[in-house]
Design an enzyme around this catalytic site. Structure first.
Site, PDB file in Angstrom:
ATOM      1  N   GLY A  12       0.781  -1.236   0.000  1.00  0.00           N
ATOM      2  CA  GLY A  12       0.000   0.000   0.000  1.00  0.00           C
ATOM      3  C   GLY A  12       0.808   1.279   0.000  1.00  0.00           C
ATOM      4  N   SER A  13       2.008   1.257  -0.573  1.00  0.00           N
ATOM      5  CA  SER A  13       2.777   2.511  -0.604  1.00  0.00           C
ATOM      6  C   SER A  13       2.182   3.499  -1.602  1.00  0.00           C
ATOM      7  CB  SER A  13       4.257   2.248  -0.903  1.00  0.00           C
ATOM      8  OG  SER A  13       4.459   1.874  -2.236  1.00  0.00           O
ATOM      9  N   ASN A  14       1.596   2.996  -2.683  1.00  0.00           N
ATOM     10  CA  ASN A  14       0.888   3.911  -3.599  1.00  0.00           C
ATOM     11  C   ASN A  14      -0.383   4.442  -2.953  1.00  0.00           C
ATOM     12  OD1 ASN A  14       2.185   4.311  -6.336  1.00  0.00           O
ATOM     13  ND2 ASN A  14       2.416   2.099  -6.047  1.00  0.00           N
ATOM     14  N   ARG A  65     -14.967 -15.816  -9.903  1.00  0.00           N
ATOM     15  CA  ARG A  65     -14.581 -14.412 -10.081  1.00  0.00           C
ATOM     16  C   ARG A  65     -15.793 -13.498 -10.186  1.00  0.00           C
ATOM     17  NH1 ARG A  65      -9.119 -13.540 -11.022  1.00  0.00           N
ATOM     18  NH2 ARG A  65      -7.970 -15.415 -11.569  1.00  0.00           N
ATOM     19  N   MET A  90      -3.759  -7.317  -6.816  1.00  0.00           N
ATOM     20  CA  MET A  90      -3.153  -8.403  -7.569  1.00  0.00           C
ATOM     21  C   MET A  90      -4.143  -9.477  -8.019  1.00  0.00           C
ATOM     22  SD  MET A  90      -0.407  -7.034  -7.906  1.00  0.00           S
ATOM     23  CE  MET A  90       1.360  -7.238  -7.887  1.00  0.00           C
ATOM     24  N   LEU A  93      -9.538  -8.781 -12.886  1.00  0.00           N
ATOM     25  CA  LEU A  93     -10.955  -8.435 -12.765  1.00  0.00           C
ATOM     26  C   LEU A  93     -11.712  -8.916 -13.996  1.00  0.00           C
ATOM     27  CD1 LEU A  93     -10.237  -4.882 -11.362  1.00  0.00           C
ATOM     28  CD2 LEU A  93     -11.365  -6.739 -10.094  1.00  0.00           C
ATOM     29  N   ASN A 107      -5.272   2.293 -13.136  1.00  0.00           N
ATOM     30  CA  ASN A 107      -4.297   1.355 -12.557  1.00  0.00           C
ATOM     31  C   ASN A 107      -2.914   1.982 -12.648  1.00  0.00           C
ATOM     32  OD1 ASN A 107      -3.226  -1.208 -11.640  1.00  0.00           O
ATOM     33  ND2 ASN A 107      -2.576  -1.595 -13.749  1.00  0.00           N
ATOM     34  N   HIS A 109       1.078   0.782 -13.038  1.00  0.00           N
ATOM     35  CA  HIS A 109       1.855  -0.396 -13.427  1.00  0.00           C
ATOM     36  C   HIS A 109       3.340  -0.021 -13.486  1.00  0.00           C
ATOM     37  CE1 HIS A 109       2.714  -4.222 -15.359  1.00  0.00           C
ATOM     38  NE2 HIS A 109       3.500  -3.548 -16.191  1.00  0.00           N
ATOM     39  N   GLU A 174       6.385   6.361  -9.038  1.00  0.00           N
ATOM     40  CA  GLU A 174       4.972   5.965  -8.931  1.00  0.00           C
ATOM     41  C   GLU A 174       4.247   6.859  -7.930  1.00  0.00           C
ATOM     42  OE1 GLU A 174       4.001   1.757  -8.536  1.00  0.00           O
ATOM     43  OE2 GLU A 174       6.002   1.209  -9.224  1.00  0.00           O
TER      44      GLU A 174
END
Ligand code: GAR
Length: 210
Positions: A12-14, A65, A90, A93, A107, A109, A174
């Protein structure tokens, strides 16, 4: 202010970068909900520490899913989320979920897309002998790591790099790029035509990165 729903699976650093950005009084977005598919994700603690609502949807408790994604969808809508931000989420979807949030889900990446889709991007950048790599924020489309590119930051690959040192250099970018992309969306400054995005209004904010 634009209401964000952040989907995480781990560190969760972003997410933290978005939490910090949203704390600035002039930032045009707020995080309404942090959703994790893992109960022990470190990012959940970051959200709680910032007083943000959290929720866990354990994918192992769902038959398929479709039912897992349906529960994600329900919780995001119940929280009034307007923009979904995947931040180290991760799980793939389903097409139905992705289409339900078309042009309202982004997102981050860790490569310069369309190069190096998928996992282990820094290892593969090194193996390929790339001189530059970086990170990308993009709108999500059903195909993995595809969709209109909002912003990218470029990072050099140094002779002495290993995957850890390169990954840390990319991650620092990021953390700047994700809040920038959210700001551009919240200020309604992006228009999408096919895969291409144009930025309207004052471009000063965007020029170093887009
Ligand atoms: C980030 O580097 C992000 O770009 C990457 O996972 C890391 C999550 O770190 N995302 C992907 O690889 C998506 N396929 P964080 O949990 O500290 O934000």
């Amino acid at each position: 202010v634009l209401k964000l729903g952040c989907l995480i699976s781990g560190r969760g650093s972003n997410l933290q970068a978005l939490i910090d950005a949203c704390a600035a009084p002039d930032f045009p977005a707020e995080i309404a909900l942090v959703l994790s598919n893992k109960a022990d994700a470190e990012g959940l603690e970051r959200a709680k520490a910032a007083g943000i609502a959290t929720s866990v949807v354990n994918h192992k408790e769902y038959a398929d899913r479709d039912s897992f994604d349906a529960e994600l969808d329900r919780r995001l809508r119940a929280a009034g989320v307007e923009l979904v931000c995947l931040a180290g989420f991760m799980r793939l979807l389903t097409d139905g979920f992705v289409e339900g949030w078309r042009d309202r889900m982004i997102n981050i990446h860790p490569s310069l897309l369309p190069a190096l889709k998928g996992l282990k991007t820094h290892e593969r950048a090194l193996e390929a002998g790339a001189r530059f790599t970086g990170c990308t924020v993009h709108y999500v489309r059903p195909e993995m790591d595809e969709g209109p590119i909002i912003a990218q930051a470029v990072v050099p690959v140094l002779d002495e790099d290993d995957a850890a040192s390169l990954g840390a250099r990319v991650l620092a970018e990021e953390h700047k790029l994700y809040p920038l992309a959210v700001r551009l969306i919240a200020e309604k400054r992006l228009s999408i035509t096919g895969n291409r995005i144009t930025v309207t209004g004052d471009k000063n904010l965007a020029t170093p990165l887009i």
